[in-house]
Design an enzyme around this catalytic site. Structure first.
Site, PDB file in Angstrom:
ATOM      1  N   GLY A  70       8.787  14.239  66.412  1.00 57.74           N
ATOM      2  CA  GLY A  70       9.657  13.252  67.037  1.00 57.74           C
ATOM      3  C   GLY A  70       8.929  12.427  68.086  1.00 57.74           C
ATOM      4  N   THR A  71       8.058  13.065  68.842  1.00 61.29           N
ATOM      5  CA  THR A  71       7.345  12.345  69.905  1.00 61.29           C
ATOM      6  C   THR A  71       6.496  11.225  69.307  1.00 61.29           C
ATOM      7  OG1 THR A  71       7.291  14.342  71.254  1.00 61.29           O
ATOM      8  CG2 THR A  71       5.684  12.627  71.792  1.00 61.29           C
ATOM      9  N   ASN A 150      19.764  15.367  74.037  1.00 59.81           N
ATOM     10  CA  ASN A 150      19.280  16.735  73.851  1.00 59.81           C
ATOM     11  C   ASN A 150      19.820  17.708  74.890  1.00 59.81           C
ATOM     12  OD1 ASN A 150      17.434  14.716  75.010  1.00 59.81           O
ATOM     13  ND2 ASN A 150      16.261  16.469  75.725  1.00 59.81           N
ATOM     14  N   GLN A 178      17.955  14.730  67.802  1.00 63.41           N
ATOM     15  CA  GLN A 178      18.950  15.783  68.053  1.00 63.41           C
ATOM     16  C   GLN A 178      20.213  15.631  67.223  1.00 63.41           C
ATOM     17  OE1 GLN A 178      18.732  18.579  69.635  1.00 63.41           O
ATOM     18  NE2 GLN A 178      16.833  18.317  70.799  1.00 63.41           N
ATOM     19  N   SER A 198      12.741  14.777  63.576  1.00 65.96           N
ATOM     20  CA  SER A 198      11.773  15.845  63.787  1.00 65.96           C
ATOM     21  C   SER A 198      12.237  17.088  63.028  1.00 65.96           C
ATOM     22  CB  SER A 198      11.676  16.150  65.283  1.00 65.96           C
ATOM     23  OG  SER A 198      10.819  17.234  65.484  1.00 65.96           O
ATOM     24  N   ALA A 199      11.363  17.617  62.166  1.00 65.72           N
ATOM     25  CA  ALA A 199      11.779  18.697  61.259  1.00 65.72           C
ATOM     26  C   ALA A 199      12.191  19.973  61.986  1.00 65.72           C
ATOM     27  CB  ALA A 199      10.646  19.011  60.269  1.00 65.72           C
ATOM     28  N   HIS A 200      11.507  20.269  63.116  1.00 66.54           N
ATOM     29  CA  HIS A 200      11.769  21.582  63.728  1.00 66.54           C
ATOM     30  C   HIS A 200      13.115  21.660  64.427  1.00 66.54           C
ATOM     31  CE1 HIS A 200      10.824  21.102  68.175  1.00 66.54           C
ATOM     32  NE2 HIS A 200      10.245  20.005  67.726  1.00 66.54           N
ATOM     33  N   THR A 236      -4.867  12.310  56.961  1.00 62.35           N
ATOM     34  CA  THR A 236      -4.541  13.158  55.810  1.00 62.35           C
ATOM     35  C   THR A 236      -3.177  13.804  56.015  1.00 62.35           C
ATOM     36  OG1 THR A 236      -6.877  13.577  55.480  1.00 62.35           O
ATOM     37  CG2 THR A 236      -5.352  15.115  54.421  1.00 62.35           C
ATOM     38  N   CYS A 324       9.099  21.172  83.614  1.00 59.30           N
ATOM     39  CA  CYS A 324       8.163  21.737  84.577  1.00 59.30           C
ATOM     40  C   CYS A 324       6.928  20.847  84.612  1.00 59.30           C
ATOM     41  CB  CYS A 324       7.770  23.141  84.141  1.00 59.30           C
ATOM     42  SG  CYS A 324       6.703  23.953  85.318  1.00 59.30           S
TER      43      CYS A 324
HETATM   44  N1  PLP Z   1      13.569  13.159  71.087  1.00 62.96           N
HETATM   45  C1  PLP Z   1      14.503  14.063  71.422  1.00 62.96           C
HETATM   46  C2  PLP Z   1      15.894  13.608  71.694  1.00 62.96           C
HETATM   47  C3  PLP Z   1      14.172  15.417  71.503  1.00 62.96           C
HETATM   48  O1  PLP Z   1      15.114  16.314  71.845  1.00 62.96           O
HETATM   49  C4  PLP Z   1      12.844  15.810  71.234  1.00 62.96           C
HETATM   50  C5  PLP Z   1      12.446  17.231  71.350  1.00 62.96           C
HETATM   51  O2  PLP Z   1      13.017  17.986  72.095  1.00 62.96           O
HETATM   52  C6  PLP Z   1      11.902  14.828  70.874  1.00 62.96           C
HETATM   53  C7  PLP Z   1      12.301  13.516  70.821  1.00 62.96           C
HETATM   54  C8  PLP Z   1      10.478  15.188  70.556  1.00 62.96           C
HETATM   55  O3  PLP Z   1      10.375  15.775  69.291  1.00 62.96           O
HETATM   56  P1  PLP Z   1       9.109  16.680  68.906  1.00 62.96           P
HETATM   57  O4  PLP Z   1       9.298  17.998  69.573  1.00 62.96           O
HETATM   58  O5  PLP Z   1       9.171  16.778  67.412  1.00 62.96           O
HETATM   59  O6  PLP Z   1       7.889  15.954  69.356  1.00 62.96           O
END
Ligand code: PLP
Length: 395
Positions: A70-71, A150, A178, A198-200, A236, A324
């Site tokens: 996601g980042t 989130n 989210q 974001s898959a996780h 890749t 933190c």
């Molecule tokens: N955007 C939101 C709203 C999130 O909650 C998060 C992760 O907590 C991210 C972006 C970042 O995703 P990733 O952990 O896959 O980099």
């Protein structure tokens, strides 16, 4: 195994996702760009995953760009639009409650001369349409607003914001990290030009995500090095992770409606039981529409950090919204933005439920949390010895 109530931080990998990934870690390890047959098998698996991810959000497969999460998707969306724009002056509208992946990207751009308006939410964590409209100016080149928050779980009116963006002919980015898997998402209905996943966060592996890029969007890549992902994200492909994300997307489509109802009932049960048994607590964002799994609670007289540690010792995994940095715990920027004071923001915890959360776990948590709060309050010099028992939820 603890009672895991931190699904907004990450979710467990679904066993079916792991099963789908394993062959691509063991035997089918080829590079998806290789011409030979093992390479073609890897390519076919990536293409299939692309179709599944696209189907989850109502997109075309060609509109999905796989990223490292996601980042990176947020960075690619925001930096990519700014790089592609040749306007002499550039302005972005975003909000005060975005994830740091958006906020810090915008802040970095400010240092390069891009103007940014950070729209404030109301006391329930919702961004008003008027405040987005008021932020518009001739230089606006991007609107970036998250779907579900989130920390609070609050759902933003993104279809309406999408309409404002379309009328003003401004690209619209949605951080849906989210909301994917918790809410039905159709990129055309939202009117999103760019949407991050974001898959996780939906039972896939960590380190893989995607950016939906509407066909006609103008975006410059932020990495250079090859034609992978149509040149939008060279490197890749992480085939096992992408395959896992595809499987997780299929499962999310299957489970979505059932999960949402079941998890919302468990969340509501937890929330109301805690409100009944712990005097003085407040549910943040309670009056807004929220995703099914999240509750964020201010517990006056107990620091969020101590609560998380004390609950961990009792086998309950939850979280504060705090970040933190440099050894100091910062109060959550989201809670400050909805009007909480510093002390209240530092006295808040988030419980986020998930697909594997059971009734028994929630009942157990309801049995444990009030006693932990009472113990911490008894140690707090700031908290009065007599608590007004009738105090209910926040207005
Ligand atoms: N955007 C939101 C709203 C999130 O909650 C998060 C992760 O907590 C991210 C972006 C970042 O995703 P990733 O952990 O896959 O980099």
């Amino acid at each position: 195994m603890p009672i895991y109530l931190d699904h907004n931080a990450t979710t467990p990998v679904d066993p079916a996702v792991l099963d789908a990934m394993l062959p691509f870690l063991r035997d089918d390890f080829a590079n998806a760009s290789s011409v030979h047959s093992p390479g073609q098998r890897a390519r076919a698996a990536v293409d299939e995953a692309r179709e599944s991810v696209a189907a989850l959000i109502g997109a075309k497969p060609a509109e999905i760009v796989f990223t490292s999460g996601g980042t990176e998707a947020d960075n690619l969306a925001i930096l990519g639009v700014i790089k592609a724009s040749n306007a002499p002056n550039k302005h972005i509208i975003s909000t005060l409650i975005e994830h740091h992946a958006v906020l810090q990207t915008c802040q970095a751009l400010e240092k390069e001369g891009v103007a940014v308006t950070y729209v404030a939410p109301d006391a329930n964590g919702i961004i008003s349409l008027d405040s987005v409209r008021r932020g518009l100016c001739d230089e606006t080149v991007l609107i970036s607003v998250m779907h579900a928050n989130n920390e609070l779980g609050t759902i933003q009116p993104i279809e309406e914001i999408g309409r404002i963006a379309r009328q003003a002919r401004i690209p619209f980015h949605v951080d849906a990290v989210q909301s994917v898997g918790k809410l039905p998402i159709d990129v055309r209905e939202i009117g999103a030009d760019l949407l991050s996943l974001s898959a996780h966060k939906f039972y896939g592996p960590k380190g893989v995500g995607a950016l939906y890029v509407r066909s006609a969007s103008h975006l410059e890549p932020i990495f250079r090095g090859g034609q992978h992902e149509r040149g939008m994200r060279p490197g890749t492909e992480n085939v096992p992770a992408i395959v896992g994300m595809g499987k997780a997307a299929q499962l999310a489509r299957q489970h979505l409606a059932e999960d949402a109802t079941r998890i919302a009932a468990l969340r509501d049960r937890l929330e109301s039981a805690l409100c009944e048994s712990i005097p003085g607590i407040r549910v943040n964002g309670e009056r807004a529409q929220r995703v099914c799994n999240t509750t964020n609670i201010t517990v006056p007289g107990a620091s969020g950090e101590s609560l998380v540690i004390a609950l961990d010792l009792q086998g309950i995994a939850c979280s504060t919204g705090a970040a933190c940095s440099s050894g100091a715990i910062e109060p959550s920027h989201v809670l400050l933005a909805i009007g909480l004071g510093d002390v209240d923001a530092r006295s808040s915890v988030r419980f986020s439920l998930g697909r594997t959360t059971t009734v028994a776990e929630i009942e157990q948590a309801i049995g444990v949390i009030p006693a932990v709060v009472e113990r911490l309050r008894a140690l707090s010099p700031r908290f009065p010895a007599t608590i007004p028992v009738a105090v209910g939820r926040a207005n």
